[in-house]
Design a protein around this motif. Sequence first.
Motif, PDB file in Angstrom:
ATOM      1  N   ALA A   1     -85.757  38.331 -66.026  1.00 47.05           N
ATOM      2  CA  ALA A   1     -86.358  39.693 -66.326  1.00 47.05           C
ATOM      3  C   ALA A   1     -85.376  40.830 -65.946  1.00 47.05           C
ATOM      4  N   GLY A   2     -85.218  40.571 -64.649  1.00 47.20           N
ATOM      5  CA  GLY A   2     -83.988  41.652 -64.067  1.00 47.20           C
ATOM      6  C   GLY A   2     -82.736  41.836 -64.952  1.00 47.20           C
ATOM      7  N   GLU A   3     -82.234  40.767 -65.223  1.00 50.87           N
ATOM      8  CA  GLU A   3     -81.068  40.999 -65.989  1.00 50.87           C
ATOM      9  C   GLU A   3     -81.402  41.700 -67.321  1.00 50.87           C
ATOM     10  N   ASP A   4     -82.365  41.536 -68.111  1.00 53.69           N
ATOM     11  CA  ASP A   4     -82.778  42.119 -69.013  1.00 53.69           C
ATOM     12  C   ASP A   4     -82.905  43.633 -68.986  1.00 53.69           C
ATOM     13  N   ARG A   5     -83.886  43.985 -68.016  1.00 51.76           N
ATOM     14  CA  ARG A   5     -83.811  45.362 -67.483  1.00 51.76           C
ATOM     15  C   ARG A   5     -82.479  45.930 -67.068  1.00 51.76           C
ATOM     16  N   ALA A   6     -81.520  45.478 -66.439  1.00 58.86           N
ATOM     17  CA  ALA A   6     -80.509  45.859 -66.141  1.00 58.86           C
ATOM     18  C   ALA A   6     -79.401  46.068 -67.360  1.00 58.86           C
ATOM     19  N   ALA A   7     -79.487  45.304 -68.288  1.00 59.09           N
ATOM     20  CA  ALA A   7     -78.935  45.356 -69.561  1.00 59.09           C
ATOM     21  C   ALA A   7     -79.206  46.576 -70.265  1.00 59.09           C
TER      22      ALA A   7
ATOM     23  N   LYS B   1     -79.276  41.526 -59.016  1.00 61.12           N
ATOM     24  CA  LYS B   1     -80.049  40.794 -57.845  1.00 61.12           C
ATOM     25  C   LYS B   1     -81.264  41.313 -57.990  1.00 61.12           C
ATOM     26  N   THR B   2     -82.495  40.598 -58.319  1.00 61.71           N
ATOM     27  CA  THR B   2     -83.854  40.678 -58.569  1.00 61.71           C
ATOM     28  C   THR B   2     -84.598  40.449 -57.459  1.00 61.71           C
ATOM     29  N   ARG B   3     -85.530  41.162 -56.695  1.00 60.24           N
ATOM     30  CA  ARG B   3     -86.438  40.576 -55.679  1.00 60.24           C
ATOM     31  C   ARG B   3     -87.813  41.009 -56.040  1.00 60.24           C
ATOM     32  N   ARG B   4     -88.655  40.232 -55.766  1.00 58.85           N
ATOM     33  CA  ARG B   4     -90.371  40.840 -55.674  1.00 58.85           C
ATOM     34  C   ARG B   4     -90.551  41.768 -54.939  1.00 58.85           C
ATOM     35  N   SER B   5     -89.709  41.813 -53.572  1.00 58.69           N
ATOM     36  CA  SER B   5     -90.061  42.708 -52.540  1.00 58.69           C
ATOM     37  C   SER B   5     -88.788  42.602 -51.614  1.00 58.69           C
ATOM     38  N   ASP B   6     -88.848  43.590 -50.654  1.00 57.40           N
ATOM     39  CA  ASP B   6     -87.588  43.802 -49.651  1.00 57.40           C
ATOM     40  C   ASP B   6     -87.793  42.794 -48.567  1.00 57.40           C
ATOM     41  N   GLY B   7     -88.902  41.928 -48.731  1.00 58.86           N
ATOM     42  CA  GLY B   7     -89.492  41.361 -47.451  1.00 58.86           C
ATOM     43  C   GLY B   7     -88.194  40.430 -46.829  1.00 58.86           C
ATOM     44  N   PHE B   8     -87.407  39.876 -47.701  1.00 56.00           N
ATOM     45  CA  PHE B   8     -86.284  39.146 -47.424  1.00 56.00           C
ATOM     46  C   PHE B   8     -84.932  39.815 -47.315  1.00 56.00           C
ATOM     47  N   GLY B   9     -85.024  41.346 -47.435  1.00 57.70           N
ATOM     48  CA  GLY B   9     -83.863  42.169 -47.235  1.00 57.70           C
ATOM     49  C   GLY B   9     -83.367  42.671 -48.469  1.00 57.70           C
ATOM     50  N   ASP B  10     -82.623  43.673 -48.624  1.00 52.69           N
ATOM     51  CA  ASP B  10     -82.068  44.501 -49.627  1.00 52.69           C
ATOM     52  C   ASP B  10     -81.502  43.670 -50.621  1.00 52.69           C
ATOM     53  N   PRO B  11     -81.649  43.816 -51.891  1.00 52.37           N
ATOM     54  CA  PRO B  11     -80.822  42.951 -52.920  1.00 52.37           C
ATOM     55  C   PRO B  11     -79.399  43.107 -52.614  1.00 52.37           C
ATOM     56  N   PHE B  12     -78.945  44.165 -52.258  1.00 52.21           N
ATOM     57  CA  PHE B  12     -77.564  44.383 -52.149  1.00 52.21           C
ATOM     58  C   PHE B  12     -76.866  43.567 -50.921  1.00 52.21           C
TER      59      PHE B  12
ATOM     60  N   PRO C   1     -90.068  43.211 -62.706  1.00 53.76           N
ATOM     61  CA  PRO C   1     -88.907  43.855 -62.883  1.00 53.76           C
ATOM     62  C   PRO C   1     -88.874  45.038 -63.852  1.00 53.76           C
ATOM     63  N   ALA C   2     -89.645  44.857 -64.877  1.00 51.52           N
ATOM     64  CA  ALA C   2     -89.770  46.021 -65.791  1.00 51.52           C
ATOM     65  C   ALA C   2     -90.020  47.405 -65.135  1.00 51.52           C
ATOM     66  N   THR C   3     -90.754  47.222 -64.092  1.00 42.67           N
ATOM     67  CA  THR C   3     -90.956  48.519 -63.453  1.00 42.67           C
ATOM     68  C   THR C   3     -90.643  48.929 -62.245  1.00 42.67           C
ATOM     69  N   GLY C   4     -90.000  47.856 -61.632  1.00 41.01           N
ATOM     70  CA  GLY C   4     -89.760  47.980 -60.172  1.00 41.01           C
ATOM     71  C   GLY C   4     -88.391  48.929 -59.745  1.00 41.01           C
ATOM     72  N   ARG C   5     -88.128  49.196 -58.548  1.00 38.25           N
ATOM     73  CA  ARG C   5     -87.070  50.152 -58.399  1.00 38.25           C
ATOM     74  C   ARG C   5     -85.855  49.535 -58.564  1.00 38.25           C
ATOM     75  N   LEU C   6     -84.920  50.337 -59.414  1.00 39.16           N
ATOM     76  CA  LEU C   6     -83.713  49.905 -59.994  1.00 39.16           C
ATOM     77  C   LEU C   6     -82.842  50.677 -59.314  1.00 39.16           C
ATOM     78  N   GLU C   7     -81.585  50.087 -58.567  1.00 33.26           N
ATOM     79  CA  GLU C   7     -80.342  50.717 -57.970  1.00 33.26           C
ATOM     80  C   GLU C   7     -79.129  50.406 -58.899  1.00 33.26           C
ATOM     81  N   HIS C   8     -78.392  50.980 -58.973  1.00 32.41           N
ATOM     82  CA  HIS C   8     -77.076  50.934 -59.594  1.00 32.41           C
ATOM     83  C   HIS C   8     -75.799  51.337 -58.567  1.00 32.41           C
ATOM     84  N   TRP C   9     -75.081  50.443 -57.837  1.00 30.36           N
ATOM     85  CA  TRP C   9     -73.841  50.559 -57.236  1.00 30.36           C
ATOM     86  C   TRP C   9     -72.682  50.294 -58.145  1.00 30.36           C
ATOM     87  N   GLU C  10     -71.752  51.378 -58.363  1.00 35.55           N
ATOM     88  CA  GLU C  10     -70.850  51.154 -58.886  1.00 35.55           C
ATOM     89  C   GLU C  10     -69.615  50.673 -58.019  1.00 35.55           C
ATOM     90  N   ASP C  11     -68.567  49.678 -58.196  1.00 31.88           N
ATOM     91  CA  ASP C  11     -67.572  49.766 -57.638  1.00 31.88           C
ATOM     92  C   ASP C  11     -67.823  49.022 -56.032  1.00 31.88           C
TER      93      ASP C  11
END
Length: 120
Positions: free
Chosen positions: A10-16, A54-65, A108-118
């Motif tokens: 679901a996260g990959e679908d949203r990212a695409a 990287k898709t996470r339900r929460s940031d309880g286990f750290g930031d996806p990045f 994932p369809a409504t969660g916070r999305l961040e896009h880091w380039e490079d």
Amino acid sequence: MADKDTLGRAGEDRAARHLQRLGYRVLDRNWRTRTGEIDLVVAAGDVVVVVEVKTRRSDGFGDPFEAVDARKQARLWRLAMEWIAAHPDHVQGRRLRIDAIGIVGADPATGRLEHWEDVA
């Protein structure tokens, strides 16, 4: 399919969709070799981008990045080189970039999305 796999897909679908709205064309999804997998390969203009999602339900286990550490970055470059070798027509005259997209939220369809380039 395991719940984690469903979340990741679901996260990959949203990212695409996010990347397509920005004008990128999806060239490949979930491209696998013996050494690993590339989540997305997209292109726009003079750039081809390998994207780690990287898709996470929460940031309880750290930031996806945080999961895109030096070891993961090196692996992404190796995989990118393998993808280029298998798809030379897509990269002619273009530069290569590695991006990461992090999605945090129970849905994932409504969660916070961040896009880091490079990122690598």
